[in-house]
Design an enzyme around this catalytic site. Structure first.
Site, short mmCIF file in Angstrom:
data_model
loop_
_atom_site.label_atom_id
_atom_site.label_comp_id
_atom_site.label_asym_id
_atom_site.label_seq_id
_atom_site.Cartn_x
_atom_site.Cartn_y
_atom_site.Cartn_z
N ASP A 1 -3.62 -8.63 -7.41
CA ASP A 1 -3.25 -9.01 -6.04
C ASP A 1 -4.03 -10.25 -5.59
O ASP A 1 -4.84 -10.19 -4.67
CB ASP A 1 -3.53 -7.80 -5.12
CG ASP A 1 -3.11 -8.05 -3.68
OD1 ASP A 1 -2.25 -8.92 -3.44
OD2 ASP A 1 -3.64 -7.35 -2.80
N HIS B 1 -8.31 -7.81 -7.78
CA HIS B 1 -8.62 -8.63 -6.60
C HIS B 1 -8.72 -7.66 -5.43
O HIS B 1 -7.77 -7.46 -4.67
CB HIS B 1 -7.52 -9.66 -6.35
CG HIS B 1 -7.38 -10.68 -7.44
ND1 HIS B 1 -6.89 -10.38 -8.69
CD2 HIS B 1 -7.69 -12.01 -7.46
CE1 HIS B 1 -6.90 -11.49 -9.43
NE2 HIS B 1 -7.38 -12.48 -8.70
N GLU C 1 -14.02 -8.26 -7.45
CA GLU C 1 -13.89 -9.15 -6.29
C GLU C 1 -14.83 -10.33 -6.54
O GLU C 1 -16.01 -10.14 -6.84
CB GLU C 1 -14.25 -8.38 -5.01
CG GLU C 1 -14.43 -9.22 -3.77
CD GLU C 1 -13.22 -10.09 -3.39
OE1 GLU C 1 -12.10 -9.57 -3.32
OE2 GLU C 1 -13.43 -11.30 -3.19
N SER D 1 -6.73 -1.74 -0.59
CA SER D 1 -6.30 -1.04 -1.81
C SER D 1 -7.41 -0.21 -2.47
O SER D 1 -7.12 0.89 -2.97
CB SER D 1 -5.70 -2.04 -2.81
OG SER D 1 -6.58 -3.11 -3.07
N HIS E 1 0.82 -1.21 0.00
CA HIS E 1 0.00 0.00 0.00
C HIS E 1 0.86 1.27 0.00
O HIS E 1 0.42 2.31 -0.51
CB HIS E 1 -0.99 -0.04 1.17
CG HIS E 1 -2.02 -1.12 1.02
ND1 HIS E 1 -2.67 -1.71 2.07
CD2 HIS E 1 -2.49 -1.75 -0.12
CE1 HIS E 1 -3.51 -2.65 1.61
NE2 HIS E 1 -3.41 -2.68 0.29
N ASP F 1 -14.42 -12.45 -11.95
CA ASP F 1 -13.03 -12.91 -11.93
C ASP F 1 -12.10 -11.78 -12.41
O ASP F 1 -12.29 -11.24 -13.52
CB ASP F 1 -12.92 -14.13 -12.84
CG ASP F 1 -11.48 -14.60 -13.00
OD1 ASP F 1 -10.67 -14.37 -12.08
OD2 ASP F 1 -11.16 -15.19 -14.05
N GLY F 2 -11.12 -11.45 -11.59
CA GLY F 2 -10.22 -10.34 -11.91
C GLY F 2 -9.39 -10.59 -13.16
O GLY F 2 -9.06 -9.64 -13.89
C1 LIG Z 1 -5.03 -10.42 -1.22
S1 LIG Z 1 -6.73 -10.12 -1.21
C2 LIG Z 1 -6.87 -8.52 -1.89
C3 LIG Z 1 -6.39 -7.42 -1.03
C4 LIG Z 1 -6.56 -6.05 -1.63
N1 LIG Z 1 -6.05 -5.98 -3.00
C5 LIG Z 1 -5.84 -5.03 -0.79
O1 LIG Z 1 -4.67 -4.75 -1.05
O2 LIG Z 1 -6.45 -4.48 0.14
C6 LIG Z 1 -7.31 -11.11 -2.54
C7 LIG Z 1 -8.80 -11.00 -2.80
O3 LIG Z 1 -9.08 -11.63 -4.06
C8 LIG Z 1 -10.34 -12.27 -3.99
N2 LIG Z 1 -10.35 -13.24 -5.11
C9 LIG Z 1 -9.93 -14.53 -5.13
N3 LIG Z 1 -9.97 -15.02 -6.38
C10 LIG Z 1 -10.43 -14.01 -7.18
C11 LIG Z 1 -10.65 -13.87 -8.58
N4 LIG Z 1 -10.41 -14.91 -9.42
N5 LIG Z 1 -11.08 -12.68 -9.05
C12 LIG Z 1 -11.31 -11.64 -8.22
N6 LIG Z 1 -11.12 -11.71 -6.88
C13 LIG Z 1 -10.67 -12.87 -6.36
C14 LIG Z 1 -10.40 -12.83 -2.59
O4 LIG Z 1 -11.73 -13.04 -2.19
C15 LIG Z 1 -9.69 -11.71 -1.79
O5 LIG Z 1 -10.63 -10.80 -1.28
#
Ligand SMILES: C[S@@+](CC[C@H](N)C(=O)[O-])C[C@H]1O[C@@H](n2cnc3c(N)ncnc32)[C@H](O)[C@@H]1O
Length: 278
Positions: free
Chosen positions: A161, A41, A115, A97, A18, A140-141
């Protein structure tokens, strides 16, 4: 999907990631032209971390230090975190983030936050329900990277992420996604986080990107344990394709200071390196 970021919010890896996110957006907002930010993500945006142990060696330690002179990015990041804890000296609420980026974006900018976990996406949508600049997608990201890039703004940032539940597989998926995004959006700043753990070979991610012809690749790593320690998460890594001007300088200033604060007895290391240049 078992991963819940709430257990890790505000830990040393979040602080590192961050601070870098703050620095990159400070650089990108130096020019007036509009930006697009894609957070693939995104998580739930706001976390209650009152008694969370991982934050003890992260944001809680930073909050009791005085980083104003350490680096403008660290100072700004801490100011943003504090703004979500108004009236309280202790940091009990931590912005992820999406909120850090939204705080740094201007009226002319736009963002898409993805998300996949429905409960997290609902919380995210609720947080930004009154912010017309932000679109929240429960999707899906990696698929969103293909669908939403390149943006009409041309300038901007994609942050990747993922949770790395399948470490090697996820590293390969991130490498492929970065290469594809770089060819679709050659001007975009593309940033991806990766874990540094015993047995996880992050160097393979760098190699794949260089072998695919990525021209400008900045690597930043902050380890609070030796690379081969069994501690779990030994370090936090970020790759950035097309780093903005002087972003490497920001990281060179910030990372050693963070390491001094967060690593016990000087264990671990930092690294900031430009692996390929035009
Ligand atoms: C490491 S965390 C993200 C933290 C955030 N980027 C931050 O820095 O505050 C990863 C997130 O990705 C989500 N996630 C998992 N697989 C995913 C996908 N294929 N597409 C989007 N989100 C996903 C999870 O539910 C989780 O909330």
């Amino acid at each position: 999907m078992k991963y819940r970021h709430a257990f890790h919010a505000g830990n040393f890896a979040d602080v590192m990631k961050h601070v870098a996110l703050t620095a990159v957006l400070q650089r990108l907002t130096e020019k007036e032209r509009p930006l697009f930010v894609l957070d693939t993500h995104a998580g739930r945006a706001l976390y209650e971390i009152g008694g969370a142990s991982e934050a003890g060696r992260g944001i809680h330690r930073l909050a009791s230090a005085t980083p104003a002179a350490a680096s403008p990015a660290i100072a700004r990041y801490l100011e943003i975190v504090r703004s979500f804890n108004a009236g309280s000296a202790a940091i009990e609420t931590y912005p992820g983030s999406p909120l850090i980026a939204a705080t740094l974006l201007r009226a002319q900018d736009r963002a898409a936050y993805c998300e996949l976990a429905p409960a997290e996406a609902d919380a995210l949508r609720h947080e930004f329900r009154r912010d017309a600049r932000i679109g929240v997608h429960c999707r899906d990201g990696f698929e969103a990277l293909r669908a939403l890039l390149p943006p009409s703004e041309k300038r901007g940032l994609a942050l990747i992420d993922p949770p790395y539940e399948e470490q090697e597989q996820d590293l390969a998926q991130v490498a492929d996604a970065l290469v594809a995004a770089a060819s679709r959006w050659p001007q975009g700043v593309l940033m991806a986080w990766y874990p540094i753990k015993q047995g996880v070979v992050a160097a393979r991610l760098h190699r794949r990107l260089l072998d695919a012809g990525v021209q400008r690749l900045l690597v930043a790593e902050l380890c609070i344990h030796p690379d081969d320690s069994r501690a779990g998460l030994n370090g936090s890594g970020l790759v950035t394709i097309n780093p903005p001007w002087q972003f490497d300088r920001d990281l060179r200033q910030a990372m050693p200071w963070l390491h001094g604060l967060l690593a016990e007895g000087g264990a671990g290391r930092t690294r900031v390196a430009l692996l390929a240049e035009e």
